[in-house]
Enzyme design. Structure first.
Site, short mmCIF file in Angstrom:
data_model
loop_
_atom_site.label_atom_id
_atom_site.label_comp_id
_atom_site.label_asym_id
_atom_site.label_seq_id
_atom_site.Cartn_x
_atom_site.Cartn_y
_atom_site.Cartn_z
N TRP A 152 0.83 -1.21 0.00
CA TRP A 152 0.00 0.00 0.00
C TRP A 152 0.86 1.26 0.00
CZ3 TRP A 152 -1.75 -4.25 3.06
CH2 TRP A 152 -2.94 -4.83 2.60
N HIS A 166 -6.40 3.05 0.82
CA HIS A 166 -7.62 2.25 0.73
C HIS A 166 -8.73 2.94 1.55
CE1 HIS A 166 -5.45 -0.44 4.00
NE2 HIS A 166 -5.37 0.84 4.27
N ARG A 192 -2.40 5.38 -4.91
CA ARG A 192 -1.30 4.42 -4.84
C ARG A 192 -0.07 4.99 -5.54
NH1 ARG A 192 -3.70 -0.91 -3.88
NH2 ARG A 192 -5.32 -0.31 -2.39
N GLN A 206 -12.67 2.88 -4.40
CA GLN A 206 -13.03 1.61 -3.76
C GLN A 206 -14.36 1.76 -3.05
OE1 GLN A 206 -9.85 0.70 -0.97
NE2 GLN A 206 -8.90 -0.72 -2.41
N VAL A 249 -7.91 -8.62 8.66
CA VAL A 249 -8.95 -9.65 8.81
C VAL A 249 -8.33 -10.99 9.19
CG1 VAL A 249 -10.77 -8.68 7.34
CG2 VAL A 249 -8.86 -9.91 6.28
N ALA A 303 -15.64 -7.64 6.81
CA ALA A 303 -15.29 -6.43 6.06
C ALA A 303 -14.91 -6.84 4.66
CB ALA A 303 -14.14 -5.70 6.73
N1 DAH Z 1 -8.04 -2.58 1.73
C1 DAH Z 1 -7.74 -3.66 0.81
C2 DAH Z 1 -6.99 -3.12 -0.38
O1 DAH Z 1 -7.01 -1.96 -0.62
C3 DAH Z 1 -9.01 -4.32 0.35
C4 DAH Z 1 -9.67 -5.09 1.47
C5 DAH Z 1 -9.35 -6.42 1.68
C6 DAH Z 1 -10.56 -4.46 2.31
C7 DAH Z 1 -9.94 -7.14 2.71
C8 DAH Z 1 -11.15 -5.18 3.36
C9 DAH Z 1 -10.83 -6.53 3.52
O2 DAH Z 1 -12.03 -4.61 4.19
O3 DAH Z 1 -11.42 -7.20 4.53
O4 DAH Z 1 -6.39 -3.86 -1.08
#
Ligand code: DAH
Length: 335
Positions: A152, A166, A192, A206, A249, A303
């Site tokens: 990230w 994100h 990004r 997103q 997670v 999530a």
């Molecule tokens: N934040 C992650 C990304 O930008 C995407 C994501 C993955 C969000 C798993 C979530 C999750 O809430 O549970 O790649």
């Protein structure tokens, strides 16, 4: 031939121009002096009948007067175009239809996504695009020096601020201020530090999802996402979950949807697998609940995060993400 009196002619013409009340009047004055049969035109035409000396003198003066009057008439014109009370401004003529803009494909898709989730009881929430490290990383169980920060990578601003990579930080911001149970979606712009190509941009969109309750499980997630996708693509979509790692997670999974083009039979779009990678998701990590001020012994939930551009590309069969951002009307006018 009568003696040519250019001085008197000039005075008369100037008066006429002065008296004109509208474009029509001005036109009449123009014709009277400068038209095909206008007085000055006739004088210029009759020069050949004069002696050489006279011809030179009168020719020069007549030409000067011609230019002078043309300029005078030109100067009076603009006033009439706007303010004439006469025919030039006819209020009964239908106006040309104004071209109004239209919504960008990403806005269309965002609104549709919001509508579908709202119908399933979710609230639409937003958060800041400029974040700090705590919300973008630490609170999401990505401590400093954790290798996951590489995935990230972003643009750092002054005072330890950064552009969020994100929409996940909004999970924390929301949990800080709200008690469970709740279900939210968070559409938003993210950034990004990446080289761009057909499927990568330095900024895109997103939608984050977060549902927390006493006994919210991965089964609830599966049902909700399957329903969302089927409504969004207007056809029955199957999904499958594959184990995957995201620090925020546990367990985490990658969600694949049955290919929207071939319905899972296998085609070039899905590389003959019948599945398309769609989003990351999982059961919210206890550390994340804690960071948001929620006791993980009493509450649990799921999530997910999905690329809005990716959903739009799949829905409208767009093969280059950069088209959303380069303002090319040939693309935009198709929506
Ligand atoms: N934040 C992650 C990304 O930008 C995407 C994501 C993955 C969000 C798993 C979530 C999750 O809430 O549970 O790649």
């Amino acid at each position: 031939m009568a003696k040519i009196d250019l001085k008197t002619l000039k005075i008369e013409a100037e008066k006429d121009i002065e008296k004109a009340n509208n474009l029509n009047d001005l036109d009449t004055v123009f014709k009277k002096y400068l038209g095909k049969k206008g007085e000055i035109t006739l004088i210029l035409r009759s020069l050949k009948d004069l002696s050489e000396k006279e011809r030179k003198k009168t020719g020069k003066q007549a030409n000067e007067l011609k230019k002078f009057l043309e300029e005078k008439i030109k100067q009076r014109k603009p006033g009439f175009v706007k303010f004439s009370t006469d025919k030039e401004f006819d209020v009964s003529v239908p106006v040309q239809k104004l071209k109004v803009g239209h919504l960008h494909p990403l806005t269309l898709v965002r609104r549709e996504i919001e509508g579908i989730f709202e119908a399933m009881g979710f609230s639409v929430i937003s958060g800041p695009e400029i974040e700090n490290e705590w919300y973008n990383f630490d609170a999401l169980n990505i401590p400093a020096n954790h290798p996951a920060r590489d995935i990230w990578d972003t643009f750092y601003l002054k005072n330890k601020l950064l552009l969020r990579t994100h929409t996940s930080p909004v999970q924390i911001r929301f949990m800080e201020k709200n008690n469970p149970p709740f279900r939210i979606v968070v559409p938003g712009r993210i950034f990004r530090h990446e080289a761009t190509d057909a499927s990568h941009e330095i900024n895109f969109y997103q939608v984050e999802g977060l549902m927390v309750g006493k006994d919210i499980s991965a089964a609830n997630f599966k049902a909700i996402i399957q329903e969302f996708l089927s409504r969004f693509f207007n056809k029955k979509i199957k999904i499958r979950l594959r184990p995957s790692f995201f620090p925020f997670v546990e367990p985490g999974f990658e969600v694949d949807a049955s290919c929207t083009v071939c319905q899972g039979k296998g085609c070039s779009v899905c590389s003959k697998t019948g599945w398309l990678e769609l989003m990351g998701a999982g059961m919210v990590h206890p550390n994340v609940l804690k960071a948001g001020g929620i006791n993980p012994n009493n509450w649990q939930g799921f999530a997910f995060g999905v690329g809005m551009d990716r959903l739009a590309m799949m829905k409208y069969k767009i093969d280059d993400i950069r088209l959303f951002y380069n303002g090319d009307l040939r693309f935009l006018n198709q929506f």
